[in-house]
Design a protein around this motif. Structure first.
Motif, PDB file in Angstrom:
ATOM      1  N   LEU A 216      -3.301  -3.182  -8.855  1.00 28.93           N
ATOM      2  CA  LEU A 216      -3.480  -3.488  -7.524  1.00 28.93           C
ATOM      3  C   LEU A 216      -5.310  -2.592  -7.282  1.00 28.93           C
ATOM      4  O   LEU A 216      -5.502  -1.513  -8.049  1.00 28.93           O
ATOM      5  CB  LEU A 216      -3.484  -2.010  -6.755  1.00 28.93           C
ATOM      6  CG  LEU A 216      -1.452  -2.304  -6.283  1.00 28.93           C
ATOM      7  CD1 LEU A 216      -0.411  -1.315  -6.051  1.00 28.93           C
ATOM      8  CD2 LEU A 216      -1.590  -3.835  -5.644  1.00 28.93           C
ATOM      9  N   SER A 217      -6.072  -2.856  -7.041  1.00 26.98           N
ATOM     10  CA  SER A 217      -7.236  -2.532  -6.896  1.00 26.98           C
ATOM     11  C   SER A 217      -7.428  -1.193  -5.664  1.00 26.98           C
ATOM     12  O   SER A 217      -6.913  -1.181  -4.904  1.00 26.98           O
ATOM     13  CB  SER A 217      -8.736  -2.946  -6.971  1.00 26.98           C
ATOM     14  OG  SER A 217      -8.214  -4.042  -5.311  1.00 26.98           O
ATOM     15  N   ILE A 218      -8.136  -0.601  -5.860  1.00 28.78           N
ATOM     16  CA  ILE A 218      -8.915   0.358  -4.514  1.00 28.78           C
ATOM     17  C   ILE A 218      -8.952  -0.661  -3.356  1.00 28.78           C
ATOM     18  O   ILE A 218      -8.382   0.379  -1.775  1.00 28.78           O
ATOM     19  CB  ILE A 218      -9.768   1.574  -4.691  1.00 28.78           C
ATOM     20  CG1 ILE A 218      -9.801   2.320  -3.319  1.00 28.78           C
ATOM     21  CG2 ILE A 218     -11.482   0.908  -4.516  1.00 28.78           C
ATOM     22  CD1 ILE A 218      -8.585   3.596  -4.025  1.00 28.78           C
ATOM     23  N   TRP A 219      -9.018  -1.542  -3.082  1.00 29.73           N
ATOM     24  CA  TRP A 219      -9.429  -2.363  -1.414  1.00 29.73           C
ATOM     25  C   TRP A 219      -8.151  -2.953  -1.544  1.00 29.73           C
ATOM     26  O   TRP A 219      -7.847  -2.753  -0.523  1.00 29.73           O
ATOM     27  CB  TRP A 219     -10.595  -3.402  -1.918  1.00 29.73           C
ATOM     28  CG  TRP A 219     -11.431  -2.806  -2.666  1.00 29.73           C
ATOM     29  CD1 TRP A 219     -12.942  -2.778  -3.625  1.00 29.73           C
ATOM     30  CD2 TRP A 219     -12.644  -2.461  -1.928  1.00 29.73           C
ATOM     31  NE1 TRP A 219     -13.248  -2.774  -3.531  1.00 29.73           N
ATOM     32  CE2 TRP A 219     -13.618  -2.188  -2.697  1.00 29.73           C
ATOM     33  CE3 TRP A 219     -12.717  -2.213  -0.436  1.00 29.73           C
ATOM     34  CZ2 TRP A 219     -15.141  -1.549  -2.041  1.00 29.73           C
ATOM     35  CZ3 TRP A 219     -13.947  -1.991   0.537  1.00 29.73           C
ATOM     36  CH2 TRP A 219     -14.995  -1.395  -0.434  1.00 29.73           C
ATOM     37  N   HIS A 220      -7.143  -3.126  -2.452  1.00 23.95           N
ATOM     38  CA  HIS A 220      -5.854  -3.312  -2.156  1.00 23.95           C
ATOM     39  C   HIS A 220      -4.896  -2.256  -1.326  1.00 23.95           C
ATOM     40  O   HIS A 220      -4.579  -2.501  -0.388  1.00 23.95           O
ATOM     41  CB  HIS A 220      -4.724  -3.432  -3.420  1.00 23.95           C
ATOM     42  CG  HIS A 220      -5.176  -5.697  -3.465  1.00 23.95           C
ATOM     43  ND1 HIS A 220      -5.668  -5.118  -5.189  1.00 23.95           N
ATOM     44  CD2 HIS A 220      -5.084  -7.095  -2.985  1.00 23.95           C
ATOM     45  CE1 HIS A 220      -5.613  -6.827  -5.209  1.00 23.95           C
ATOM     46  NE2 HIS A 220      -5.330  -7.225  -4.384  1.00 23.95           N
ATOM     47  N   VAL A 221      -5.090  -1.091  -1.650  1.00 23.75           N
ATOM     48  CA  VAL A 221      -4.329   0.254  -0.946  1.00 23.75           C
ATOM     49  C   VAL A 221      -5.539   0.321   0.252  1.00 23.75           C
ATOM     50  O   VAL A 221      -4.704   0.856   0.674  1.00 23.75           O
ATOM     51  CB  VAL A 221      -4.432   1.146  -2.093  1.00 23.75           C
ATOM     52  CG1 VAL A 221      -4.389   2.603  -1.437  1.00 23.75           C
ATOM     53  CG2 VAL A 221      -4.046   1.388  -3.546  1.00 23.75           C
ATOM     54  N   LEU A 222      -6.442   0.137   0.447  1.00 25.54           N
ATOM     55  CA  LEU A 222      -7.604   1.128   1.177  1.00 25.54           C
ATOM     56  C   LEU A 222      -7.012  -0.472   2.627  1.00 25.54           C
ATOM     57  O   LEU A 222      -6.554   0.125   3.916  1.00 25.54           O
ATOM     58  CB  LEU A 222      -8.866   0.534   1.326  1.00 25.54           C
ATOM     59  CG  LEU A 222     -10.128   0.762   2.629  1.00 25.54           C
ATOM     60  CD1 LEU A 222      -9.505   2.146   3.004  1.00 25.54           C
ATOM     61  CD2 LEU A 222     -11.195   0.562   2.048  1.00 25.54           C
ATOM     62  N   ILE A 223      -6.536  -1.333   1.974  1.00 26.97           N
ATOM     63  CA  ILE A 223      -6.480  -2.531   3.266  1.00 26.97           C
ATOM     64  C   ILE A 223      -4.871  -2.282   3.888  1.00 26.97           C
ATOM     65  O   ILE A 223      -4.289  -1.831   4.888  1.00 26.97           O
ATOM     66  CB  ILE A 223      -6.104  -4.142   2.796  1.00 26.97           C
ATOM     67  CG1 ILE A 223      -8.104  -4.287   2.426  1.00 26.97           C
ATOM     68  CG2 ILE A 223      -5.558  -4.528   3.305  1.00 26.97           C
ATOM     69  CD1 ILE A 223      -8.819  -5.719   2.156  1.00 26.97           C
ATOM     70  N   PHE A 224      -4.155  -1.783   2.756  1.00 28.68           N
ATOM     71  CA  PHE A 224      -2.971  -1.664   3.066  1.00 28.68           C
ATOM     72  C   PHE A 224      -2.835  -0.276   4.456  1.00 28.68           C
ATOM     73  O   PHE A 224      -2.247  -0.552   4.600  1.00 28.68           O
ATOM     74  CB  PHE A 224      -1.769  -1.325   1.920  1.00 28.68           C
ATOM     75  CG  PHE A 224      -0.514  -1.115   1.867  1.00 28.68           C
ATOM     76  CD1 PHE A 224       0.709  -1.675   2.208  1.00 28.68           C
ATOM     77  CD2 PHE A 224       0.124   0.804   1.834  1.00 28.68           C
ATOM     78  CE1 PHE A 224       1.409  -1.589   2.592  1.00 28.68           C
ATOM     79  CE2 PHE A 224       1.072   1.004   2.128  1.00 28.68           C
ATOM     80  CZ  PHE A 224       2.348  -0.394   2.534  1.00 28.68           C
TER      81      PHE A 224
END
Length: 72
Positions: A4-12
């Motif tokens: 998981l990258s920071i972008w995945h967490v942000l989108i979630f």
């Protein structure tokens, strides 16, 4: 971090906020915080009540404790 990258967490996080709204998430945070506070309080109360139960229960220990209390 399991791929998981920071972008995945942000989108979630954005999707969760859009689905539930900030007011429901705020109430959920208050409920979880209250539950944690109550849990900590009950653990503290339990530690205080079990402290007296951890005294030795052998006859020798009871005799020594009674002798020391008599001498005092």
């Amino acid at each position: 971090m399991a791929g998981l990258s920071i972008w995945h967490v942000l989108i979630f996080a954005i999707v969760v906020i859009l689905l539930f709204g900030t007011s429901k998430l705020k109430n959920l945070g208050k409920d979880v915080g209250g539950a944690v506070k109550d849990f900590k309080k009950s653990m503290k109360d339990e530690d205080e009540t079990t402290a007296s139960l951890n005294e030795p229960r052998t006859i020798d220990a009871q005799v020594k404790n009674s002798e020391s209390s008599i001498k005092s």
